[in-house]
Design a protein around this motif. Structure first.
Motif: not given
Length: 133
Positions: A66, A116, A119-120, A63
């Motif tokens: 990102v 991206s 996040n996946k 987290f």
């Protein structure tokens, strides 16, 4: 995608480092020499892209990584904007700056793709290893 153990191995960090060095060399030319504030600003934003990638990686949390990648991506936009100003101020030639602008656009796209991917991902980072929900 490989698992990276060090931020230095990340292709986006490597690209950001190369670009920061190119910005530094560009600002060492005579036309930039008297605008200390502008030189500092463009070098800071170029360095911020690579530094935020490194800092986010070292935080040990997906987290936070990102989050720092979004800062790094923002710094690519800031640097591009300053490159346009360098043309407007006649510190650099359009032909010299356009490849750098394109390279920063490319770096921003790679950072966005990496965000991206993360996040996946189910990987949450070392900070959360062994924790249960």
């Amino acid at each position: 995608m490989p698992t990276y153990k060090r931020f230095e191995d990340l292709p986006i960090w490597q690209s950001a480092r190369v670009l920061a060095e190119k910005i530094k060399r560009l600002t060492e030319t005579e036309l930039f020499s008297k605008d200390y504030r502008f030189v500092s600003q463009i070098n800071d934003s170029a360095g911020s892209a690579m530094d935020n990638i490194a800092e986010g990686f070292e935080r040990g949390s997906q987290f936070e990584f990102v989050n720092h990648l979004t800062y790094a991506k923002g710094s690519t936009g800031e640097t591009r904007s300053q490159l346009y100003r360098s043309i407007d101020y006649r510190y650099a030639q359009k032909e010299t700056v356009e490849p750098l602008i394109a390279a920063y656009e490319n770096l921003a796209a790679h950072i966005a793709n990496f965000i991206s991917y993360l996040n996946k991902s189910e990987i949450r980072g070392k900070k959360f290893e062994g924790r249960t929900k």
